[in-house]
Design a protein around this motif. Structure first.
Motif, mmCIF file in Angstrom:
data_model
loop_
_atom_site.group_PDB
_atom_site.id
_atom_site.type_symbol
_atom_site.label_atom_id
_atom_site.label_comp_id
_atom_site.label_asym_id
_atom_site.label_seq_id
_atom_site.Cartn_x
_atom_site.Cartn_y
_atom_site.Cartn_z
ATOM 1 N N LYS A 1 -5.761 -0.277 1.483
ATOM 2 C CA LYS A 1 -4.498 -0.964 1.769
ATOM 3 C C LYS A 1 -3.658 -1.208 0.515
ATOM 4 C CE LYS A 1 -4.592 -1.097 6.124
ATOM 5 N NZ LYS A 1 -3.838 0.110 6.518
ATOM 6 N N GLY A 2 -4.107 -0.657 -0.631
ATOM 7 C CA GLY A 2 -3.365 -0.850 -1.871
ATOM 8 C C GLY A 2 -2.261 0.181 -2.021
ATOM 9 N N ARG A 3 -1.854 0.407 -3.266
ATOM 10 C CA ARG A 3 -0.820 1.397 -3.529
ATOM 11 C C ARG A 3 -1.397 2.547 -4.342
ATOM 12 N NH1 ARG A 3 3.172 -3.138 -3.784
ATOM 13 N NH2 ARG A 3 3.925 -3.234 -1.636
ATOM 14 N N ARG B 1 7.573 5.160 1.207
ATOM 15 C CA ARG B 1 7.224 4.274 2.307
ATOM 16 C C ARG B 1 6.103 3.308 1.921
ATOM 17 N NH1 ARG B 1 4.896 6.509 8.086
ATOM 18 N NH2 ARG B 1 7.005 7.246 8.509
ATOM 19 N N ILE B 2 5.150 3.800 1.136
ATOM 20 C CA ILE B 2 3.986 2.964 0.782
ATOM 21 C C ILE B 2 4.377 1.938 -0.277
ATOM 22 C CG2 ILE B 2 1.695 3.012 -0.276
ATOM 23 C CD1 ILE B 2 1.336 5.797 1.095
ATOM 24 N N ASP C 1 -1.402 -4.460 -0.077
ATOM 25 C CA ASP C 1 -2.025 -5.171 -1.185
ATOM 26 C C ASP C 1 -1.482 -4.606 -2.502
ATOM 27 O OD1 ASP C 1 -3.760 -5.812 -3.212
ATOM 28 O OD2 ASP C 1 -5.470 -4.743 -2.340
ATOM 29 N N SER C 2 -0.829 -5.446 -3.298
ATOM 30 C CA SER C 2 -0.229 -4.944 -4.543
ATOM 31 C C SER C 2 -1.154 -5.120 -5.741
ATOM 32 C CB SER C 2 1.105 -5.638 -4.793
ATOM 33 O OG SER C 2 0.902 -7.026 -4.896
#
Lengths: 195, 195
Positions: free
Chosen positions: B100-102, B69-70, B77-78
């Protein structure tokens, strides 16, 4: 956002009593990552149990059989019958190993205000059962609340020719007087026995 | 003694972390008596989840999809990648809502003594992933143990041309110095920042 079963499982686990979001996360990851076999067994058992669960024909305890494990156990004493309010009370008494008789589960207590009548609690069945079987002592183990006491009194008043007793209420073992609430102390003094 | 699924369910529930016999009894009776719909949903979700669960192709987090999902959420934010040890760390950081990143889940930490090598932790995949994607900062959130620190150092040493940071370790918020253990205090002093 895609549907992810991991989050659904965490959500589903939070319905368990005493399980919040954090414990549910821990449980979900444990089941999926550390103990898949146990998890599958749990899921299957829960499903089977839900399909088969019913009330024991004799004592009204929850069981997957027509007659529960305790009522069908011939080695148990059939002369004592302990009347309790809920299925968990049976498990609690069983865990002590101190009682070898049988049970009757009322599934509640008399409460005219909530519309709970003797019929709802299966009291007519209980009375018939006591008259029919060779029961010598009925132990009333309903809770020590107003409704629990009223239920015990009601049952006692409708029984004849059989010894009726009530479990004792008082200071818990290991409890210190100063930390016990006033109602319990009053009850303990009231229920004192000569030694 | 007849087979009674009620007792099997209680037994099956005790595999859950933090659940003993008493809690298992309470859970079983709750599921069978008070919340049958929730119980059925739980059993079904658990079974489905067990059948579908796998590791996300990108971040190795547990998920029922090919990509979790993430990783598939375009709104995230990638440019930041947080490297953690276990799936529960992802859930813990997610619950704060502050990142908010991965992620990248190592599923363990380097430990030559236990035979855990960089390959076991997917570190080559991680390095390739960082080089391939447009990642600007790698945040190392492995634990503050000897192995966790070694893992962080190993990853840092193999990265070039990207900002690498380590989450801070020190006194927990709301923690009072006198109740915090010595190692934590030493780390907090060592990691002090000029204000």
């Amino acid at each position: 956002m895609s549907r992810d079963l991991l989050y659904e499982l965490i959500e589903a686990l939070t319905i368990l009593p005493g399980v919040g979001k954090k414990s549910a996360q821990r449980m979900a990851l444990f089941l999926l990552d550390k103990n898949k076999d146990g998890a599958l067994h749990l899921a299957k058992t829960l499903e089977e149990c839900l399909a088969a669960i019913q009330r024991c024909e004799i004592c009204r305890q929850l069981t997957s059989e027509t007659v529960c494990r305790i009522c069908s156990d011939e080695s148990r004493d059939s002369y004592s019958l302990c009347v309790v309010e809920s299925p968990s009370d049976v498990l609690a008494i069983e865990s002590t190993g101190g009682f070898k008789g049988r049970y009757f589960v009322l599934m509640g207590r008399l409460s005219p205000i909530d519309g709970v009548s003797p019929d709802d609690l299966g009291i007519p069945d209980l009375l018939r059962h006591i008259q029919g079987a060779k029961i010598e002592e009925v132990i009333l183990a309903t809770s020590s609340t107003v409704e629990g006491d009223a239920t015990a009194t009601f049952i006692k008043d409708h029984l004849e020719g059989v010894k009726v007793s009530r479990i004792s209420y008082g200071i818990p073992i290991g409890g210190e007087l100063e930390y016990v609430d006033g109602n319990t102390i009053a009850r303990a003094i009231q229920g004192r026995i000569v030694i």
